[in-house]
Design a protein around this motif. Sequence first.
Motif, PDB file in Angstrom:
ATOM      1  N   VAL A 128       7.837   6.183  -3.356  1.00 54.97           N
ATOM      2  CA  VAL A 128       7.560   4.740  -3.399  1.00 54.97           C
ATOM      3  C   VAL A 128       6.195   4.509  -2.766  1.00 54.97           C
ATOM      4  O   VAL A 128       5.924   4.985  -1.662  1.00 54.97           O
ATOM      5  CB  VAL A 128       8.634   3.928  -2.652  1.00 54.97           C
ATOM      6  CG1 VAL A 128       8.213   2.472  -2.522  1.00 54.97           C
ATOM      7  CG2 VAL A 128       9.976   4.029  -3.369  1.00 54.97           C
ATOM      8  N   ILE A 129       5.333   3.808  -3.498  1.00 54.64           N
ATOM      9  CA  ILE A 129       4.041   3.382  -2.962  1.00 54.64           C
ATOM     10  C   ILE A 129       4.168   1.912  -2.602  1.00 54.64           C
ATOM     11  O   ILE A 129       4.231   1.039  -3.474  1.00 54.64           O
ATOM     12  CB  ILE A 129       2.909   3.573  -3.986  1.00 54.64           C
ATOM     13  CG1 ILE A 129       2.819   5.029  -4.433  1.00 54.64           C
ATOM     14  CG2 ILE A 129       1.572   3.109  -3.397  1.00 54.64           C
ATOM     15  CD1 ILE A 129       1.827   5.256  -5.574  1.00 54.64           C
ATOM     16  N   ALA A 130       4.257   1.625  -1.309  1.00 55.51           N
ATOM     17  CA  ALA A 130       4.398   0.247  -0.831  1.00 55.51           C
ATOM     18  C   ALA A 130       3.031  -0.271  -0.395  1.00 55.51           C
ATOM     19  O   ALA A 130       2.311   0.399   0.354  1.00 55.51           O
ATOM     20  CB  ALA A 130       5.387   0.178   0.321  1.00 55.51           C
ATOM     21  N   VAL A 131       2.679  -1.449  -0.876  1.00 55.13           N
ATOM     22  CA  VAL A 131       1.361  -2.038  -0.647  1.00 55.13           C
ATOM     23  C   VAL A 131       1.473  -3.149   0.388  1.00 55.13           C
ATOM     24  O   VAL A 131       2.270  -4.081   0.227  1.00 55.13           O
ATOM     25  CB  VAL A 131       0.787  -2.612  -1.957  1.00 55.13           C
ATOM     26  CG1 VAL A 131      -0.596  -3.222  -1.725  1.00 55.13           C
ATOM     27  CG2 VAL A 131       0.735  -1.538  -3.037  1.00 55.13           C
ATOM     28  N   ASP A 132       0.689  -3.059   1.444  1.00 55.27           N
ATOM     29  CA  ASP A 132       0.626  -4.140   2.436  1.00 55.27           C
ATOM     30  C   ASP A 132      -0.296  -5.232   1.901  1.00 55.27           C
ATOM     31  O   ASP A 132      -1.465  -5.347   2.306  1.00 55.27           O
ATOM     32  CB  ASP A 132       0.102  -3.615   3.772  1.00 55.27           C
ATOM     33  CG  ASP A 132       1.108  -2.738   4.499  1.00 55.27           C
ATOM     34  OD1 ASP A 132       2.308  -2.840   4.201  1.00 55.27           O
ATOM     35  OD2 ASP A 132       0.690  -1.960   5.370  1.00 55.27           O
ATOM     36  N   TYR A 133       0.238  -6.050   1.010  1.00 52.84           N
ATOM     37  CA  TYR A 133      -0.584  -6.968   0.232  1.00 52.84           C
ATOM     38  C   TYR A 133      -1.346  -7.955   1.122  1.00 52.84           C
ATOM     39  O   TYR A 133      -0.778  -8.615   2.003  1.00 52.84           O
ATOM     40  CB  TYR A 133       0.289  -7.747  -0.757  1.00 52.84           C
ATOM     41  CG  TYR A 133      -0.489  -8.787  -1.518  1.00 52.84           C
ATOM     42  CD1 TYR A 133      -1.294  -8.427  -2.593  1.00 52.84           C
ATOM     43  CD2 TYR A 133      -0.463 -10.121  -1.129  1.00 52.84           C
ATOM     44  CE1 TYR A 133      -2.044  -9.368  -3.259  1.00 52.84           C
ATOM     45  CE2 TYR A 133      -1.215 -11.071  -1.796  1.00 52.84           C
ATOM     46  CZ  TYR A 133      -1.995 -10.689  -2.862  1.00 52.84           C
ATOM     47  OH  TYR A 133      -2.748 -11.622  -3.515  1.00 52.84           O
ATOM     48  N   ALA A 134      -2.644  -8.037   0.864  1.00 54.56           N
ATOM     49  CA  ALA A 134      -3.578  -8.983   1.493  1.00 54.56           C
ATOM     50  C   ALA A 134      -3.821  -8.725   2.972  1.00 54.56           C
ATOM     51  O   ALA A 134      -4.656  -9.383   3.590  1.00 54.56           O
ATOM     52  CB  ALA A 134      -3.110 -10.432   1.297  1.00 54.56           C
ATOM     53  N   ASP A 157       0.127   2.245   0.768  1.00 58.64           N
ATOM     54  CA  ASP A 157      -1.176   1.847   0.249  1.00 58.64           C
ATOM     55  C   ASP A 157      -1.704   0.792   1.214  1.00 58.64           C
ATOM     56  O   ASP A 157      -1.424  -0.391   1.103  1.00 58.64           O
ATOM     57  CB  ASP A 157      -1.023   1.287  -1.167  1.00 58.64           C
ATOM     58  CG  ASP A 157      -2.359   0.963  -1.821  1.00 58.64           C
ATOM     59  OD1 ASP A 157      -3.327   0.701  -1.080  1.00 58.64           O
ATOM     60  OD2 ASP A 157      -2.433   0.954  -3.055  1.00 58.64           O
ATOM     61  N   ASN A 158      -2.482   1.293   2.181  1.00 59.50           N
ATOM     62  CA  ASN A 158      -2.907   0.515   3.340  1.00 59.50           C
ATOM     63  C   ASN A 158      -4.290  -0.107   3.166  1.00 59.50           C
ATOM     64  O   ASN A 158      -4.894  -0.599   4.108  1.00 59.50           O
ATOM     65  CB  ASN A 158      -2.893   1.450   4.571  1.00 59.50           C
ATOM     66  CG  ASN A 158      -3.024   0.751   5.891  1.00 59.50           C
ATOM     67  OD1 ASN A 158      -3.951   1.002   6.652  1.00 59.50           O
ATOM     68  ND2 ASN A 158      -2.082  -0.131   6.202  1.00 59.50           N
ATOM     69  N   LYS A 175       3.230   5.993  11.288  1.00 58.64           N
ATOM     70  CA  LYS A 175       4.504   6.113  12.000  1.00 58.64           C
ATOM     71  C   LYS A 175       5.668   6.044  11.025  1.00 58.64           C
ATOM     72  O   LYS A 175       6.669   6.756  11.183  1.00 58.64           O
ATOM     73  CB  LYS A 175       4.622   5.000  13.041  1.00 58.64           C
ATOM     74  CG  LYS A 175       5.945   5.014  13.814  1.00 58.64           C
ATOM     75  CD  LYS A 175       5.980   3.931  14.879  1.00 58.64           C
ATOM     76  CE  LYS A 175       7.307   3.943  15.635  1.00 58.64           C
ATOM     77  NZ  LYS A 175       7.340   2.907  16.710  1.00 58.64           N
ATOM     78  N   TYR A 176       5.546   5.201  10.000  1.00 58.94           N
ATOM     79  CA  TYR A 176       6.663   4.977   9.078  1.00 58.94           C
ATOM     80  C   TYR A 176       6.485   5.674   7.728  1.00 58.94           C
ATOM     81  O   TYR A 176       7.467   6.083   7.117  1.00 58.94           O
ATOM     82  CB  TYR A 176       6.866   3.480   8.865  1.00 58.94           C
ATOM     83  CG  TYR A 176       7.320   2.762  10.111  1.00 58.94           C
ATOM     84  CD1 TYR A 176       8.659   2.767  10.486  1.00 58.94           C
ATOM     85  CD2 TYR A 176       6.406   2.097  10.928  1.00 58.94           C
ATOM     86  CE1 TYR A 176       9.083   2.118  11.637  1.00 58.94           C
ATOM     87  CE2 TYR A 176       6.819   1.453  12.086  1.00 58.94           C
ATOM     88  CZ  TYR A 176       8.157   1.458  12.441  1.00 58.94           C
ATOM     89  OH  TYR A 176       8.571   0.836  13.590  1.00 58.94           O
ATOM     90  N   ALA A 177       5.264   5.784   7.251  1.00 58.96           N
ATOM     91  CA  ALA A 177       5.014   6.387   5.940  1.00 58.96           C
ATOM     92  C   ALA A 177       4.669   7.861   6.088  1.00 58.96           C
ATOM     93  O   ALA A 177       4.105   8.286   7.103  1.00 58.96           O
ATOM     94  CB  ALA A 177       3.882   5.652   5.228  1.00 58.96           C
ATOM     95  N   ASP A 178       4.991   8.636   5.058  1.00 57.88           N
ATOM     96  CA  ASP A 178       4.649  10.058   5.054  1.00 57.88           C
ATOM     97  C   ASP A 178       3.157  10.271   4.828  1.00 57.88           C
ATOM     98  O   ASP A 178       2.565  11.207   5.362  1.00 57.88           O
ATOM     99  CB  ASP A 178       5.445  10.775   3.964  1.00 57.88           C
ATOM    100  CG  ASP A 178       6.943  10.638   4.163  1.00 57.88           C
ATOM    101  OD1 ASP A 178       7.449  11.160   5.173  1.00 57.88           O
ATOM    102  OD2 ASP A 178       7.606  10.008   3.319  1.00 57.88           O
ATOM    103  N   LEU A 179       2.575   9.401   4.015  1.00 52.79           N
ATOM    104  CA  LEU A 179       1.146   9.463   3.702  1.00 52.79           C
ATOM    105  C   LEU A 179       0.606   8.039   3.611  1.00 52.79           C
ATOM    106  O   LEU A 179       1.319   7.117   3.192  1.00 52.79           O
ATOM    107  CB  LEU A 179       0.916  10.187   2.378  1.00 52.79           C
ATOM    108  CG  LEU A 179       1.263  11.679   2.359  1.00 52.79           C
ATOM    109  CD1 LEU A 179       1.930  12.053   1.051  1.00 52.79           C
ATOM    110  CD2 LEU A 179       0.008  12.514   2.575  1.00 52.79           C
TER     111      LEU A 179
END
Length: 387
Positions: A128-134, A157-158, A175-179
């Motif tokens: 899962v690629i989670a985006v911290d939008y804006a 996706d930071n 801390k939370y994401a693998d990459l």
Amino acid sequence: MISYGKQTIDSDDIKAVVDALENDLITQGPAVERFETEIASYFGSKYCSAVSSGTAALHLIGKALDWGSGDIILTSPITFLASANSILYSEATPDFVDINPLTYNLDINQLEEKVNFYRREGKQIKAVIAVDYAGNPCDWESLRYLADKYDFVLINDNCHSMGSEYLGEKEYAVKYADLVTQSYHPVKHFTTGEGGSVLTNNKALDQRIKLLRSHGMTKEKNIIGDNKGPWYYEMHEVGFNYRITDFQCALGLSQLIKLDNFLNSRREIAKSYNAAFNDKKNLKVPFVPHYSKHSYHLYPLNIDFKSISVDKISFFRKMKNNGILLQVHYIPIHLQPYYKKSFGFRKGDYPNAESFYENEVSIPIYPSLKKTEQKYVIDLFLKEFDE
């Protein structure tokens, strides 16, 4: 003309670039390694691989994780094309999860529903690629819980959120994401011109990404065995030319020193916008959850165009005629012709994302935006919505 975003470059930045250009090595030199060290230190990761763009960072992650045909990767429909295109580069299959209508990030409940949908079909989500939008962090504790529960790789996706905080920590991403991927495009929080990074605490993944970013070439003794001379290298798999230059990293090092000030400026501008627009019935300012400290890469203002006398196209044109260049972030990816044709996505598949797109307008926010310019933007908007 006042744009929605803009880099902030000063004489120190220019001097840093000139100094780097006067060195013998202007690529693959000492500034790259220094930049990686400082990035890792600021964002709390063990390892950092600087690359040519945020897109390259996403591509390299897919290759390092051995994505391929039949692998299913989930991401948000409200993000830049690269978040999904990077999945295609590895010949994996992209799919989307609708956004939470408050935070504009991945909806946690719908994510779990999508994972279980595939499980019922006998399929496993690869990542899962989670985006911290804006610049607004996702609910990362919940994402980590789901990643562990359903055994998928979690990628942050930071690129919008460098300097944001989650539960009081700006080091939350690794801390939370693998990459974690970052982008240093000029409109981001700080810039190297073009450029990006992959951050991780996994040594093996970092080593592979460093190998893949430079054609797959290596001189490492533990890989090549007998060294036949100082010129000797080997290639064990196909890599890419995703290296970043020393003068870009010199600019990045100079910019990184100013990041905290840049963030403070963005938050002050957002505070002014919030105060001006929060009580307007046709406008919705960004929602910030209790766990988040927004960094405002973007200021996505939600406008109820159906309730006012002007449509979105006319509004953009009117603002441009008054010296303000707005933008929209983003057209939902599943509505792009390629994705509709290739994967059968249709309008109506992700209603929250589509509704958000109809109403979202990105208004000017960047550190060098003058107070007089901020007031001009606010006054023009208030005049429009008070009529």
